[in-house]
Design a protein around this motif. Structure first.
Motif, PDB file in Angstrom:
ATOM      1  N   GLU A   1       0.820  -1.217   0.000  1.00 50.05           N
ATOM      2  CA  GLU A   1       0.000   0.000   0.000  1.00 50.05           C
ATOM      3  C   GLU A   1       0.854   1.268   0.000  1.00 50.05           C
ATOM      4  OE1 GLU A   1      -2.621   1.422   3.422  1.00 50.05           O
ATOM      5  OE2 GLU A   1      -4.070   0.512   2.040  1.00 50.05           O
ATOM      6  N   PRO A   2       1.972   1.321   0.746  1.00 47.88           N
ATOM      7  CA  PRO A   2       2.802   2.531   0.704  1.00 47.88           C
ATOM      8  C   PRO A   2       3.384   2.818  -0.683  1.00 47.88           C
ATOM      9  CG  PRO A   2       3.334   1.238   2.645  1.00 47.88           C
ATOM     10  CD  PRO A   2       2.442   0.382   1.789  1.00 47.88           C
ATOM     11  N   LEU A   3       3.463   1.807  -1.538  1.00 48.33           N
ATOM     12  CA  LEU A   3       3.978   1.993  -2.892  1.00 48.33           C
ATOM     13  C   LEU A   3       2.864   2.314  -3.888  1.00 48.33           C
ATOM     14  CD1 LEU A   3       6.559  -0.947  -3.073  1.00 48.33           C
ATOM     15  CD2 LEU A   3       6.946   1.435  -2.409  1.00 48.33           C
ATOM     16  N   GLY A   4       1.637   2.346  -3.411  1.00 48.68           N
ATOM     17  CA  GLY A   4       0.520   2.672  -4.290  1.00 48.68           C
ATOM     18  C   GLY A   4      -0.014   1.499  -5.080  1.00 48.68           C
ATOM     19  N   VAL A   5       0.281   0.280  -4.632  1.00 49.41           N
ATOM     20  CA  VAL A   5      -0.219  -0.918  -5.315  1.00 49.41           C
ATOM     21  C   VAL A   5      -1.438  -1.438  -4.561  1.00 49.41           C
ATOM     22  CG1 VAL A   5       0.309  -3.256  -6.097  1.00 49.41           C
ATOM     23  CG2 VAL A   5       2.110  -1.502  -6.085  1.00 49.41           C
ATOM     24  N   PRO A   6      -2.630  -1.399  -5.160  1.00 46.61           N
ATOM     25  CA  PRO A   6      -3.839  -1.837  -4.451  1.00 46.61           C
ATOM     26  C   PRO A   6      -3.942  -3.355  -4.384  1.00 46.61           C
ATOM     27  CG  PRO A   6      -4.385  -1.196  -6.688  1.00 46.61           C
ATOM     28  CD  PRO A   6      -2.923  -0.884  -6.519  1.00 46.61           C
ATOM     29  N   MET A   7      -4.657  -3.851  -3.400  1.00 48.08           N
ATOM     30  CA  MET A   7      -4.893  -5.291  -3.294  1.00 48.08           C
ATOM     31  C   MET A   7      -5.622  -5.813  -4.526  1.00 48.08           C
ATOM     32  SD  MET A   7      -4.551  -8.077  -1.550  1.00 48.08           S
ATOM     33  CE  MET A   7      -4.371  -7.857   0.218  1.00 48.08           C
ATOM     34  N   SER A   8      -6.460  -4.972  -5.112  1.00 47.74           N
ATOM     35  CA  SER A   8      -7.241  -5.388  -6.285  1.00 47.74           C
ATOM     36  C   SER A   8      -6.371  -5.663  -7.501  1.00 47.74           C
ATOM     37  CB  SER A   8      -8.277  -4.318  -6.637  1.00 47.74           C
ATOM     38  OG  SER A   8      -7.632  -3.083  -6.921  1.00 47.74           O
ATOM     39  N   PHE A   9      -5.095  -5.314  -7.437  1.00 48.84           N
ATOM     40  CA  PHE A   9      -4.181  -5.587  -8.554  1.00 48.84           C
ATOM     41  C   PHE A   9      -3.982  -7.079  -8.761  1.00 48.84           C
ATOM     42  CE2 PHE A   9       0.409  -5.927  -9.940  1.00 48.84           C
ATOM     43  CZ  PHE A   9       0.175  -5.575 -11.262  1.00 48.84           C
ATOM     44  N   PHE A  10      -4.165  -7.867  -7.695  1.00 53.77           N
ATOM     45  CA  PHE A  10      -3.866  -9.298  -7.764  1.00 53.77           C
ATOM     46  C   PHE A  10      -5.115 -10.113  -8.033  1.00 53.77           C
ATOM     47  CE2 PHE A  10      -0.846  -7.241  -4.963  1.00 53.77           C
ATOM     48  CZ  PHE A  10       0.354  -7.599  -5.561  1.00 53.77           C
ATOM     49  N   LYS A  11      -5.036 -10.912  -9.079  1.00 57.76           N
ATOM     50  CA  LYS A  11      -6.163 -11.778  -9.416  1.00 57.76           C
ATOM     51  C   LYS A  11      -6.005 -13.176  -8.850  1.00 57.76           C
ATOM     52  CE  LYS A  11      -9.217 -13.045 -13.177  1.00 57.76           C
ATOM     53  NZ  LYS A  11      -9.507 -12.892 -14.610  1.00 57.76           N
ATOM     54  N   GLY A  12      -4.787 -13.613  -8.633  1.00 63.46           N
ATOM     55  CA  GLY A  12      -4.565 -14.958  -8.120  1.00 63.46           C
ATOM     56  C   GLY A  12      -3.218 -15.087  -7.438  1.00 63.46           C
ATOM     57  N   LEU A  13      -3.135 -16.045  -6.534  1.00 64.31           N
ATOM     58  CA  LEU A  13      -1.909 -16.314  -5.794  1.00 64.31           C
ATOM     59  C   LEU A  13      -1.596 -17.801  -5.908  1.00 64.31           C
ATOM     60  CD1 LEU A  13       0.232 -15.134  -3.845  1.00 64.31           C
ATOM     61  CD2 LEU A  13      -1.305 -15.721  -1.959  1.00 64.31           C
ATOM     62  N   ILE A  14      -0.386 -18.136  -6.366  1.00 67.18           N
ATOM     63  CA  ILE A  14       0.018 -19.523  -6.594  1.00 67.18           C
ATOM     64  C   ILE A  14       1.215 -19.811  -5.685  1.00 67.18           C
ATOM     65  CG2 ILE A  14       0.818 -21.207  -8.290  1.00 67.18           C
ATOM     66  CD1 ILE A  14      -0.338 -19.188 -10.430  1.00 67.18           C
ATOM     67  N   LEU A  15       1.023 -20.680  -4.690  1.00 67.49           N
ATOM     68  CA  LEU A  15       2.074 -20.970  -3.726  1.00 67.49           C
ATOM     69  C   LEU A  15       2.531 -22.423  -3.853  1.00 67.49           C
ATOM     70  CD1 LEU A  15       0.413 -19.215  -0.643  1.00 67.49           C
ATOM     71  CD2 LEU A  15       2.080 -18.249  -2.250  1.00 67.49           C
ATOM     72  N   VAL A  16       3.840 -22.620  -3.918  1.00 71.63           N
ATOM     73  CA  VAL A  16       4.405 -23.955  -4.108  1.00 71.63           C
ATOM     74  C   VAL A  16       5.377 -24.260  -2.962  1.00 71.63           C
ATOM     75  CG1 VAL A  16       5.667 -25.483  -5.668  1.00 71.63           C
ATOM     76  CG2 VAL A  16       4.250 -23.623  -6.614  1.00 71.63           C
ATOM     77  N   SER A  17       5.020 -25.241  -2.125  1.00 72.81           N
ATOM     78  CA  SER A  17       5.923 -25.722  -1.059  1.00 72.81           C
ATOM     79  C   SER A  17       6.486 -24.589  -0.217  1.00 72.81           C
ATOM     80  CB  SER A  17       7.075 -26.534  -1.677  1.00 72.81           C
ATOM     81  OG  SER A  17       6.589 -27.633  -2.388  1.00 72.81           O
ATOM     82  N   GLY A  18       5.629 -23.669   0.179  1.00 70.44           N
ATOM     83  CA  GLY A  18       6.095 -22.533   0.956  1.00 70.44           C
ATOM     84  C   GLY A  18       6.218 -22.824   2.442  1.00 70.44           C
ATOM     85  N   CYS A  19       6.915 -21.953   3.147  1.00 71.08           N
ATOM     86  CA  CYS A  19       7.038 -22.018   4.607  1.00 71.08           C
ATOM     87  C   CYS A  19       6.111 -20.947   5.180  1.00 71.08           C
ATOM     88  CB  CYS A  19       8.484 -21.752   5.020  1.00 71.08           C
ATOM     89  SG  CYS A  19       8.713 -21.661   6.805  1.00 71.08           S
ATOM     90  N   TYR A  20       5.063 -21.368   5.881  1.00 73.28           N
ATOM     91  CA  TYR A  20       4.044 -20.420   6.335  1.00 73.28           C
ATOM     92  C   TYR A  20       3.969 -20.296   7.863  1.00 73.28           C
ATOM     93  CZ  TYR A  20       2.902 -21.605   1.557  1.00 73.28           C
ATOM     94  OH  TYR A  20       2.991 -21.851   0.208  1.00 73.28           O
ATOM     95  N   ASP A  21       4.789 -21.048   8.580  1.00 76.36           N
ATOM     96  CA  ASP A  21       4.819 -20.983  10.034  1.00 76.36           C
ATOM     97  C   ASP A  21       6.282 -21.068  10.467  1.00 76.36           C
ATOM     98  OD1 ASP A  21       4.652 -21.283  12.748  1.00 76.36           O
ATOM     99  OD2 ASP A  21       3.676 -23.235  12.703  1.00 76.36           O
ATOM    100  N   LEU A  22       6.845 -19.957  10.925  1.00 76.51           N
ATOM    101  CA  LEU A  22       8.261 -19.920  11.270  1.00 76.51           C
ATOM    102  C   LEU A  22       8.572 -20.649  12.571  1.00 76.51           C
ATOM    103  CD1 LEU A  22       9.158 -16.242  10.276  1.00 76.51           C
ATOM    104  CD2 LEU A  22       9.355 -18.340   8.906  1.00 76.51           C
ATOM    105  N   PHE A  23       7.539 -21.048  13.335  1.00 70.39           N
ATOM    106  CA  PHE A  23       7.758 -21.819  14.555  1.00 70.39           C
ATOM    107  C   PHE A  23       7.765 -23.317  14.271  1.00 70.39           C
ATOM    108  CE2 PHE A  23       6.082 -17.797  16.019  1.00 70.39           C
ATOM    109  CZ  PHE A  23       6.882 -17.507  17.112  1.00 70.39           C
ATOM    110  N   SER A  24       7.027 -23.735  13.264  1.00 69.66           N
ATOM    111  CA  SER A  24       6.919 -25.155  12.941  1.00 69.66           C
ATOM    112  C   SER A  24       6.928 -25.330  11.425  1.00 69.66           C
ATOM    113  CB  SER A  24       5.626 -25.715  13.545  1.00 69.66           C
ATOM    114  OG  SER A  24       5.531 -27.106  13.303  1.00 69.66           O
TER     115      SER A  24
END
Length: 244
Positions: free
Chosen positions: A108-131
């Motif tokens: 948001e500080p760069l002026g990029v709205p959330m509506s810019f993104f139509k889809g998110l593709i995640l492959v084998s990501g790390c989403y919990d830094l505790f586990s």
């Protein structure tokens, strides 16, 4: 209607490497093959994002700058600004998901709205830094991963790691096979301080979390590797060269 005259879907990929290794153009980390597949199979314009390796939050700001570059320039390269997808693998999956959940902090500080993104593709990501390895908080795999990757990139501050864990941002008190007891420990810590864990979340994810879920579009790279999307002629040449 000539296919090559149409605006092309945009596929932006953020590579992996444990936040400390890798590069957008190194085959071992998957970026070139995933981008090439998006070009050949889906007719996309592909953009591979690079970022400074090593320390949070520098790589987050670099990835956000990449998205800003795409937002400002992709139409002039033939991209469809209404059909943009963000992709991330491993550490890149973490970066991509955190950019969405903490949009107010990084994009948001760069002026990029959330509506810019139509889809998110995640492959084998790390989403919990505790586990990160999904097998519990106290075990050899998680200890090894934490020492090798999380400690160098995020340090020892549990509050910082919580705010950089996408799954904990979505639900800090949820007990799942992925989060295990880490979320409960964080929640108990805040309750002891007389605070609500939910209230301590970054502004970007307080409010209606469901609203953030899949309503996205995609990022890019500051130093962009744009793969050619006009592949029809080369594909025809390849077909003609095939035996019988």
């Amino acid at each position: 209607d000539n296919f090559n005259d149409r605006k092309k879907p945009v596929y932006i990929h953020i590579h992996g490497g444990g936040w400390s290794r890798g590069a957008k153009d190194k085959a071992f980390y998957g970026g070139p093959s995933l981008c090439q597949n998006a070009v050949v199979s889906a007719g996309c314009i592909a953009v591979a994002s690079g970022y400074r390796l090593g320390r949070y939050p520098e790589f987050m700001h670099d990835a956000a700058s990449s998205i800003k570059w795409v937002y400002d320039n992709i139409e002039s390269l033939g991209g469809d600004i209404d059909n943009v997808f963000l992709s991330g693998h491993s550490a890149g999956g973490h970066i991509s998901s955190l950019l969405m959940l903490r949009h107010n902090d990084f994009l948001e500080p760069l002026g990029v709205p959330m509506s810019f993104f139509k889809g998110l593709i995640l492959v084998s990501g790390c989403y919990d830094l505790f586990s990160p390895m999904k097998t519990g908080v106290v075990d050899a795999k998680n200890k090894w991963y934490a020492l090798a990757y999380i400690l160098p990139a995020f340090g020892t501050d549990d509050n910082l790691k919580r705010e950089a864990s996408p799954l904990l941002l979505l639900d800090p008190e949820k007990d799942t096979s992925v989060l295990g007891t880490a979320a409960k420990a964080v929640a108990r810590n805040y309750k002891r301080q007389g605070q609500s864990a939910q209230k301590c979340l970054p502004t970007a994810v307080t409010g209606n979390v469901k609203r953030l879920s899949l309503q996205k579009r995609l990022p890019a790279a500051p130093i962009a590797l744009v793969l050619p999307s006009q592949t029809s002629s080369s594909e025809e040449d390849a077909e003609e060269s095939k035996p019988g």
